[in-house]
Design a protein around this motif. Sequence first.
Motif, PDB file in Angstrom:
ATOM      1  N   ASN A  49      48.275  46.954  27.323  1.00 53.59           N
ATOM      2  CA  ASN A  49      47.147  46.242  26.713  1.00 53.59           C
ATOM      3  C   ASN A  49      46.252  45.547  27.744  1.00 53.59           C
ATOM      4  O   ASN A  49      45.234  44.957  27.377  1.00 53.59           O
ATOM      5  N   ALA A  50      46.668  45.597  28.996  1.00 55.79           N
ATOM      6  CA  ALA A  50      45.890  44.894  30.026  1.00 55.79           C
ATOM      7  C   ALA A  50      44.493  45.496  30.131  1.00 55.79           C
ATOM      8  O   ALA A  50      44.333  46.712  30.190  1.00 55.79           O
ATOM      9  N   LYS A  51      43.475  44.596  30.153  1.00 57.08           N
ATOM     10  CA  LYS A  51      42.104  45.088  30.331  1.00 57.08           C
ATOM     11  C   LYS A  51      41.882  45.448  31.794  1.00 57.08           C
ATOM     12  O   LYS A  51      41.033  46.236  32.145  1.00 57.08           O
ATOM     13  N   ARG A  52      42.631  44.760  32.635  1.00 58.30           N
ATOM     14  CA  ARG A  52      42.554  45.069  34.060  1.00 58.30           C
ATOM     15  C   ARG A  52      43.817  44.561  34.740  1.00 58.30           C
ATOM     16  O   ARG A  52      44.549  43.726  34.198  1.00 58.30           O
ATOM     17  N   ILE A  53      44.019  45.067  35.924  1.00 58.34           N
ATOM     18  CA  ILE A  53      45.121  44.588  36.762  1.00 58.34           C
ATOM     19  C   ILE A  53      44.518  43.919  37.981  1.00 58.34           C
ATOM     20  O   ILE A  53      43.586  44.447  38.599  1.00 58.34           O
ATOM     21  N   LEU A  54      45.025  42.722  38.275  1.00 52.85           N
ATOM     22  CA  LEU A  54      44.601  42.017  39.486  1.00 52.85           C
ATOM     23  C   LEU A  54      45.756  42.066  40.472  1.00 52.85           C
ATOM     24  O   LEU A  54      46.888  41.794  40.096  1.00 52.85           O
ATOM     25  N   VAL A  55      45.457  42.418  41.699  1.00 53.28           N
ATOM     26  CA  VAL A  55      46.507  42.415  42.718  1.00 53.28           C
ATOM     27  C   VAL A  55      46.226  41.273  43.679  1.00 53.28           C
ATOM     28  O   VAL A  55      45.089  41.115  44.142  1.00 53.28           O
ATOM     29  N   ALA A  85      45.124  36.787  48.570  1.00 50.53           N
ATOM     30  CA  ALA A  85      45.668  35.628  47.861  1.00 50.53           C
ATOM     31  C   ALA A  85      45.010  34.331  48.322  1.00 50.53           C
ATOM     32  O   ALA A  85      44.750  33.427  47.527  1.00 50.53           O
ATOM     33  N   SER A  86      44.672  34.272  49.614  1.00 51.29           N
ATOM     34  CA  SER A  86      44.095  33.050  50.176  1.00 51.29           C
ATOM     35  C   SER A  86      42.703  32.765  49.619  1.00 51.29           C
ATOM     36  O   SER A  86      42.289  31.605  49.507  1.00 51.29           O
ATOM     37  N   GLU A  87      41.974  33.813  49.264  1.00 51.53           N
ATOM     38  CA  GLU A  87      40.651  33.642  48.665  1.00 51.53           C
ATOM     39  C   GLU A  87      40.788  33.330  47.180  1.00 51.53           C
ATOM     40  O   GLU A  87      40.168  32.409  46.646  1.00 51.53           O
ATOM     41  N   PHE A  88      41.598  34.102  46.536  1.00 52.16           N
ATOM     42  CA  PHE A  88      41.812  33.975  45.090  1.00 52.16           C
ATOM     43  C   PHE A  88      42.177  32.540  44.704  1.00 52.16           C
ATOM     44  O   PHE A  88      41.613  31.966  43.774  1.00 52.16           O
ATOM     45  N   ARG A  89      43.076  31.950  45.457  1.00 53.47           N
ATOM     46  CA  ARG A  89      43.611  30.647  45.061  1.00 53.47           C
ATOM     47  C   ARG A  89      42.562  29.546  45.104  1.00 53.47           C
ATOM     48  O   ARG A  89      42.699  28.533  44.427  1.00 53.47           O
ATOM     49  N   TYR A  90      41.523  29.712  45.890  1.00 52.35           N
ATOM     50  CA  TYR A  90      40.554  28.628  46.052  1.00 52.35           C
ATOM     51  C   TYR A  90      39.186  28.899  45.435  1.00 52.35           C
ATOM     52  O   TYR A  90      38.284  28.099  45.569  1.00 52.35           O
ATOM     53  N   ARG A  91      39.026  30.059  44.779  1.00 51.33           N
ATOM     54  CA  ARG A  91      37.652  30.338  44.376  1.00 51.33           C
ATOM     55  C   ARG A  91      37.451  30.278  42.858  1.00 51.33           C
ATOM     56  O   ARG A  91      36.515  30.849  42.342  1.00 51.33           O
ATOM     57  N   ASN A  92      38.349  29.578  42.185  1.00 52.57           N
ATOM     58  CA  ASN A  92      38.204  29.424  40.741  1.00 52.57           C
ATOM     59  C   ASN A  92      37.987  30.777  40.059  1.00 52.57           C
ATOM     60  O   ASN A  92      36.996  30.986  39.366  1.00 52.57           O
ATOM     61  N   PRO A  93      38.904  31.699  40.252  1.00 44.96           N
ATOM     62  CA  PRO A  93      38.709  33.062  39.750  1.00 44.96           C
ATOM     63  C   PRO A  93      38.795  33.133  38.223  1.00 44.96           C
ATOM     64  O   PRO A  93      39.394  32.269  37.595  1.00 44.96           O
ATOM     65  N   VAL A  94      38.166  34.148  37.663  1.00 44.65           N
ATOM     66  CA  VAL A  94      38.259  34.382  36.220  1.00 44.65           C
ATOM     67  C   VAL A  94      39.595  35.082  35.950  1.00 44.65           C
ATOM     68  O   VAL A  94      39.849  36.171  36.461  1.00 44.65           O
ATOM     69  N   ILE A  95      40.449  34.402  35.207  1.00 44.58           N
ATOM     70  CA  ILE A  95      41.758  34.994  34.872  1.00 44.58           C
ATOM     71  C   ILE A  95      41.899  34.909  33.356  1.00 44.58           C
ATOM     72  O   ILE A  95      41.676  33.847  32.766  1.00 44.58           O
ATOM     73  N   ASN A  96      42.235  36.030  32.741  1.00 49.46           N
ATOM     74  CA  ASN A  96      42.381  36.047  31.292  1.00 49.46           C
ATOM     75  C   ASN A  96      43.837  36.265  30.898  1.00 49.46           C
ATOM     76  O   ASN A  96      44.633  36.778  31.679  1.00 49.46           O
ATOM     77  N   GLU A  97      44.117  35.899  29.632  1.00 51.68           N
ATOM     78  CA  GLU A  97      45.501  36.057  29.182  1.00 51.68           C
ATOM     79  C   GLU A  97      45.918  37.511  29.099  1.00 51.68           C
ATOM     80  O   GLU A  97      47.102  37.815  29.105  1.00 51.68           O
ATOM     81  N   ASP A  98      44.938  38.399  28.970  1.00 49.98           N
ATOM     82  CA  ASP A  98      45.328  39.812  28.919  1.00 49.98           C
ATOM     83  C   ASP A  98      45.195  40.511  30.280  1.00 49.98           C
ATOM     84  O   ASP A  98      45.118  41.725  30.363  1.00 49.98           O
ATOM     85  N   ASP A  99      45.203  39.703  31.346  1.00 49.37           N
ATOM     86  CA  ASP A  99      45.272  40.296  32.684  1.00 49.37           C
ATOM     87  C   ASP A  99      46.731  40.432  33.100  1.00 49.37           C
ATOM     88  O   ASP A  99      47.549  39.568  32.798  1.00 49.37           O
ATOM     89  N   PHE A 126      50.096  37.426  32.831  1.00 49.30           N
ATOM     90  CA  PHE A 126      51.443  37.936  33.058  1.00 49.30           C
ATOM     91  C   PHE A 126      51.539  38.334  34.528  1.00 49.30           C
ATOM     92  O   PHE A 126      50.705  39.086  35.022  1.00 49.30           O
ATOM     93  N   VAL A 127      52.523  37.816  35.236  1.00 45.48           N
ATOM     94  CA  VAL A 127      52.596  38.044  36.682  1.00 45.48           C
ATOM     95  C   VAL A 127      53.835  38.856  37.042  1.00 45.48           C
ATOM     96  O   VAL A 127      54.972  38.486  36.702  1.00 45.48           O
ATOM     97  N   PHE A 128      53.568  39.952  37.730  1.00 51.42           N
ATOM     98  CA  PHE A 128      54.609  40.909  38.090  1.00 51.42           C
ATOM     99  C   PHE A 128      54.736  40.925  39.615  1.00 51.42           C
ATOM    100  O   PHE A 128      53.738  41.044  40.324  1.00 51.42           O
ATOM    101  N   GLY A 129      55.954  40.822  40.117  1.00 50.95           N
ATOM    102  CA  GLY A 129      56.146  40.768  41.578  1.00 50.95           C
ATOM    103  C   GLY A 129      56.654  42.081  42.156  1.00 50.95           C
ATOM    104  O   GLY A 129      57.468  42.758  41.540  1.00 50.95           O
ATOM    105  N   VAL A 130      56.148  42.419  43.332  1.00 51.10           N
ATOM    106  CA  VAL A 130      56.702  43.540  44.096  1.00 51.10           C
ATOM    107  C   VAL A 130      57.143  42.953  45.438  1.00 51.10           C
ATOM    108  O   VAL A 130      56.321  42.694  46.317  1.00 51.10           O
ATOM    109  N   CYS A 131      58.441  42.655  45.534  1.00 48.18           N
ATOM    110  CA  CYS A 131      58.970  41.985  46.729  1.00 48.18           C
ATOM    111  C   CYS A 131      60.060  42.835  47.357  1.00 48.18           C
ATOM    112  O   CYS A 131      60.649  43.692  46.692  1.00 48.18           O
TER     113      CYS A 131
END
Length: 366
Positions: A49-55, A85-99, A126-131
């Motif tokens: 159902n994700a409209k998009r995936i953010l990495v 990640a360093s940019e994302f965390r500080y730039r007030n990104p648009v994040i939706n519940e269906d991301d 929803f956050v998925f890890g690849v570690c």
Amino acid sequence: EKGGYDSFMLKEIYEQPQAIKDTFRGRMLVDQGLIKMAGVDDHIDKFLNAKRILVVACGTSWHAGLVAEYIFEELARIPVEVEYASEFRYRNPVINEDDVVIAISQSGETADTMAAIKLAKENGAFVFGVCNVVGSSISRETHAGAYTHAGPEIGVASTKAFTTQITVLTLIALQLAKKKGKISTSQFHNYLVELESIPSKVKDALESNDHIEQIASVYKNAKNCLYLGRGFNFPVALEGALKLKEISYIHAEGYPAAEMKHGPIALIDSDMPVVVIATKKGHYEKVVSNIQEIKSREGKIIGVVTQGDIDVRGLADHAIEVPDTLEFLTPLLTTIPLQLLSYHIAIALGRDVDQPRNLAKSVTVE
Ligand code: M6R
């Protein structure tokens, strides 16, 4: 502990056939035409159902994310955005519940990636890890995940973590492509069969080691180096350049091959080695014409080509072969010679490849 190799880095480069196999083993059931990944299957609705995936990721893991962007969009037709990640965390990104947010991290301890995950969670994604490191902070902070089974990576320059990250992300893309009905059952099966053959093709690619060592001796005194690739192999060009910078301290830049004429072509002269990924796929003819442009400005060309290729071989100063495979799997092969090239250049310069100056294996501070 280095298993007879001179460095962890070389050992880890050579471990890739096994590491890739370990990463798909038990997940890819070729005979049954199935992929089983609990972390994905248990949350399949979130993915479908994700409209998009953010990495979100840093460094080499970010490059794996870029490869994944190409693979996810091609196979599963889901839009993907890849962020530092360093940019994302500080730039007030648009994040939706269906991301769906995929965080990629070998160590699972990278501070910026961790902060990006927290932000995404606060905004309901929803956050998925690849570690790679089991039980690491990121693997615990994410809602679900899939480990790479690369085994411990000690060398500061990431090698087997990268190819196993791509392997995990490819499995996820294939699973989603199938569930979304974007690929047929027979295509899916063919893709699994081809992915299964990758470890032995990586072994073949490693056979070029001596040839690459010889090429390294020619270019070890270069001051700059360009890496070019298109499509799935554009991120591989970035990764090749990062590897050279990190361990040899030679300035290197990666570019999409066609961007060259928008600036970097001005740098090309007879002192400039240009590594071009020119496998016989998708945009092959276009890459060949990029190579001609470099040639006519006397740049030195190191081509990474498909076994048996003659066109690029005729133009390039050096040609390094990799086996043929499906286009979306080529990064798993084209990465190998670039790792070896940076390794041999660094060794020829007497560098400490396992512990390059100024770098730490995991960056746990901002
Ligand atoms: O452990 P991580 O995958 O989160 O690390 C990310 C980067 O720090 C890492 O990939 C770095 O760029 C490597 N030194 C690359 O070889």
